[in-house]
Design a protein around this motif. Structure first.
Motif, short mmCIF file in Angstrom:
data_model
loop_
_atom_site.label_atom_id
_atom_site.label_comp_id
_atom_site.label_asym_id
_atom_site.label_seq_id
_atom_site.Cartn_x
_atom_site.Cartn_y
_atom_site.Cartn_z
N GLU A 1 3.42 20.64 9.43
CA GLU A 1 4.31 19.94 8.82
C GLU A 1 3.73 18.66 7.93
OE1 GLU A 1 7.50 18.14 11.07
OE2 GLU A 1 7.31 20.10 12.35
N ILE A 2 2.81 17.96 8.65
CA ILE A 2 2.12 16.81 7.77
C ILE A 2 1.51 17.32 6.41
CG2 ILE A 2 0.11 15.16 7.88
CD1 ILE A 2 2.61 14.05 8.99
N ASP A 3 0.72 18.36 6.70
CA ASP A 3 -0.05 19.05 5.63
C ASP A 3 1.04 19.24 4.47
OD1 ASP A 3 -2.13 18.61 6.73
OD2 ASP A 3 -2.75 20.60 7.29
N ALA A 4 2.16 20.03 4.75
CA ALA A 4 3.06 20.26 3.81
C ALA A 4 3.80 19.12 3.33
CB ALA A 4 4.29 21.23 4.42
N ALA A 5 4.10 17.83 3.92
CA ALA A 5 4.70 16.89 3.69
C ALA A 5 3.73 16.13 2.49
CB ALA A 5 4.93 15.76 4.49
N TYR A 6 2.53 16.10 2.86
CA TYR A 6 1.31 15.73 1.91
C TYR A 6 1.42 16.23 0.61
CZ TYR A 6 -2.93 14.63 -0.45
OH TYR A 6 -4.09 14.61 -1.46
N ALA A 7 1.49 17.66 0.62
CA ALA A 7 1.45 18.35 -0.49
C ALA A 7 2.48 18.08 -1.62
CB ALA A 7 1.29 19.91 -0.43
N GLN A 8 3.77 18.12 -0.79
CA GLN A 8 4.92 17.79 -1.61
C GLN A 8 4.93 16.48 -2.06
OE1 GLN A 8 8.50 17.89 1.06
NE2 GLN A 8 8.52 20.23 0.92
N VAL A 9 4.43 15.32 -1.34
CA VAL A 9 4.41 13.91 -1.96
C VAL A 9 3.51 13.89 -3.06
CG1 VAL A 9 3.84 11.61 -1.45
CG2 VAL A 9 5.11 12.81 0.18
N ARG A 10 2.14 14.62 -3.02
CA ARG A 10 1.49 14.65 -4.00
C ARG A 10 1.95 15.15 -5.45
NH1 ARG A 10 -4.99 16.63 -3.80
NH2 ARG A 10 -5.21 16.87 -5.81
N GLU A 11 2.67 16.14 -5.19
CA GLU A 11 3.37 16.99 -6.41
C GLU A 11 4.29 15.98 -7.07
OE1 GLU A 11 1.95 19.32 -7.94
OE2 GLU A 11 3.78 19.34 -9.44
N LYS A 12 5.18 15.35 -6.09
CA LYS A 12 6.26 14.49 -6.55
C LYS A 12 5.66 13.34 -7.41
CE LYS A 12 9.78 14.13 -3.23
NZ LYS A 12 10.34 13.37 -2.02
N ILE A 13 4.49 12.80 -6.73
CA ILE A 13 3.81 11.68 -7.55
C ILE A 13 3.32 12.07 -8.92
CG2 ILE A 13 1.63 10.00 -7.24
CD1 ILE A 13 2.39 10.11 -4.28
N ILE A 14 2.83 13.19 -8.96
CA ILE A 14 2.09 13.52 -10.16
C ILE A 14 3.39 13.67 -11.45
CG2 ILE A 14 1.33 15.95 -11.37
CD1 ILE A 14 -0.55 16.28 -8.88
N GLN A 15 4.46 14.20 -10.80
CA GLN A 15 5.62 14.55 -11.85
C GLN A 15 5.96 13.15 -12.05
OE1 GLN A 15 5.89 17.31 -13.24
NE2 GLN A 15 4.59 18.33 -11.83
N MET A 16 6.13 12.27 -11.11
CA MET A 16 6.90 10.73 -11.70
C MET A 16 5.87 10.07 -12.43
SD MET A 16 8.32 9.69 -8.10
CE MET A 16 10.19 10.06 -7.53
N MET A 17 4.53 10.18 -12.30
CA MET A 17 3.48 9.52 -13.18
C MET A 17 3.49 10.20 -14.54
SD MET A 17 -0.03 8.79 -11.07
CE MET A 17 -0.35 10.42 -10.70
N LYS A 18 3.85 11.47 -14.76
CA LYS A 18 3.95 11.94 -16.11
C LYS A 18 5.02 11.44 -16.99
CE LYS A 18 1.75 16.50 -15.28
NZ LYS A 18 2.02 17.92 -15.03
N GLN A 19 6.05 11.13 -16.12
CA GLN A 19 7.37 10.60 -16.84
C GLN A 19 7.46 9.13 -16.99
OE1 GLN A 19 10.72 12.19 -14.11
NE2 GLN A 19 9.88 14.27 -14.51
N ASP A 20 6.76 8.49 -16.40
CA ASP A 20 6.46 6.84 -16.43
C ASP A 20 5.19 6.12 -16.30
OD1 ASP A 20 7.11 4.20 -16.51
OD2 ASP A 20 8.39 4.18 -14.91
N ALA A 21 4.20 6.27 -17.45
CA ALA A 21 3.16 5.71 -17.26
C ALA A 21 2.91 4.07 -16.29
CB ALA A 21 2.41 5.29 -18.48
N LYS A 22 4.09 3.50 -16.42
CA LYS A 22 4.22 2.30 -15.81
C LYS A 22 3.99 2.23 -14.23
CE LYS A 22 8.23 0.74 -16.85
NZ LYS A 22 8.61 1.61 -17.68
N ILE A 23 4.12 3.51 -13.67
CA ILE A 23 4.23 3.63 -12.26
C ILE A 23 2.46 4.20 -11.81
CG2 ILE A 23 6.65 3.83 -11.83
CD1 ILE A 23 5.79 6.92 -11.03
N ILE A 24 1.67 4.41 -12.84
CA ILE A 24 0.53 5.14 -12.54
C ILE A 24 -0.23 4.28 -11.54
CG2 ILE A 24 -1.63 5.72 -13.59
CD1 ILE A 24 -0.26 7.10 -15.89
N THR A 25 -0.50 3.06 -11.75
CA THR A 25 -1.43 2.11 -10.88
C THR A 25 -0.88 2.37 -9.45
OG1 THR A 25 -1.90 0.68 -12.67
CG2 THR A 25 -2.31 -0.13 -10.72
N GLY A 26 0.42 1.94 -9.38
CA GLY A 26 1.02 1.83 -7.94
C GLY A 26 1.09 3.15 -7.20
N SER A 27 1.00 4.16 -8.16
CA SER A 27 1.01 5.65 -7.44
C SER A 27 -0.21 6.06 -7.04
CB SER A 27 1.49 6.65 -8.57
OG SER A 27 2.85 6.53 -8.84
#
Lengths: 225, 225
Positions: B155-181
């Motif tokens: 479950e944790i592995d799956a949660a990590y994979a999901q969060v990672r993918e989410k973070i990638i998509q969000m960074m692509k949409q908004d460069a301002k969040i890259i550092t924190g992400s």
């Protein structure tokens, strides 16, 4: 009886060194597979990890036999225990090599950044040199050599901090590299943690000599100023 | 003599559990410090890590005494060794909590993403529940319970994979969040690795019962499909 114990302990150290060499090879191949986008090589690293895990178990069985049959004196127990503790670190380094190999297999970004790949290759060379040194210090029970390794680990920490900052800046400038760059970031962090495990082994070498676990790298993590 | 050995082993297990509870507390505080941007709490986690490291050394000293004074039989050695092996994992979990705390201190991005922070809080709850269960399985030498923990790790592995993918998509949409992400990414990866260490402890529980180290989580890393 003493002679037999020393001989058996030497054999145990020999097996430990062998495991260390295999782990070093795994780091090399994992990193090469990542930089070369060589998924077949990456798969080899993943498949070979079980052999490394088995080496850890065999070391443990051998250590248990040594304890049970040779009736070591109190101080000898410590020397055996340290092999077991340090082999946990080797096993974990092997896991990190697998982590790098999995990043190679998953690598989705088409956009490569050769500057970062060079940094990763350099970090790989540094951790492999450190691992070689710690195996040497380990077998020679060389406390002074072990302490030097801690300094090398600070280099790795600094390299990681630099690469991370570089990756952040590059992602900000070019959204196309974001997907691939998270892989760069993870691989760099695996190498940084491999450095920490090598430092741990160095700490066990010192502990073996002094009975105290000196924190050789109080600042394992480079992010803190 | 037997009675004394069993009593002393029980004490050793007691110390191990205590160390586990402290480590669980460290995970909680580290994650809270990250989500709350509480640098003082993060510093407490970092400062407290030395106490956790000392617990590992004390466990080792106690184990050495037990070996040297109580002259255990062959099978008893394994039960002692496993405490030492598993305590390495606890110590390493403590290090990952420190890693999270350092991310809190270094957190530079002003732009928070509450969705990701919620995911991190949830992952934290899951790994702490897993840790509690593994400590319980450990003390009870409960092989069946230990095997269940491997499922939770997936479950944790799956949660990590999901969060990672989410973070990638969000960074692509908004460069301002890259550092924190990148901090979000690192914290999520620390939690994922904590899950791996908990699985390792579960594997030691099984090993203790069977003498075989079953790889309970052959796919530790979620990136591979």
């Amino acid at each position: 009886m003493r002679g037999i114990f020393e001989d058996e302990l030497k054999k145990l150290h020999g097996k430990f060194t062998e495991m260390g060499i295999n782990v070093s090879e795994a780091i090399y191949r994992a990193s090469k597979s990542f930089i070369d986008h060589d998924k077949a090589l990456a798969q080899q690293v993943i498949d070979h990890d079980e052999a490394i895990n088995e080496e850890e178990i065999k070391l443990e069985d051998q250590a248990l036999m040594l304890m049970a049959l040779q009736q070591p004196v109190a101080t000898d127990f410590r020397r055996i225990i340290i092999v077991l503790k340090a082999s946990s670190d080797l096993e974990r380094i092997g896991d990190h090599a697998v982590g790098i190999a999995r990043e190679s297999i998953e690598l989705k970004g088409e956009h490569r950044v050769s500057e970062i790949e060079n940094d990763i290759a350099e970090m790989t060379n540094t951790v492999r040199a450190m691992l070689e040194e710690v195996l040497d210090a380990y077998v020679k029970e060389d406390e002074v050599g072990a302490k030097k390794i801690a300094n090398a680990n600070q280099e790795i920490d600094a390299a990681y901090a630099q690469v991370r900052e570089k990756i952040i800046q590059m992602m900000k400038q070019d959204a196309k590299i974001i997907t691939g760059s998270t892989s760069y970031l993870m691989v760099a962090s695996y190498l940084e943690r491999i450095g920490d495990h090598i430092s741990n082994i160095a700490e066990w070498v010192v502990y073996n000599k002094t009975g105290h676990l000196a924190e050789l790298t109080p600042d394992h993590h480079p992010e803190e100023k």
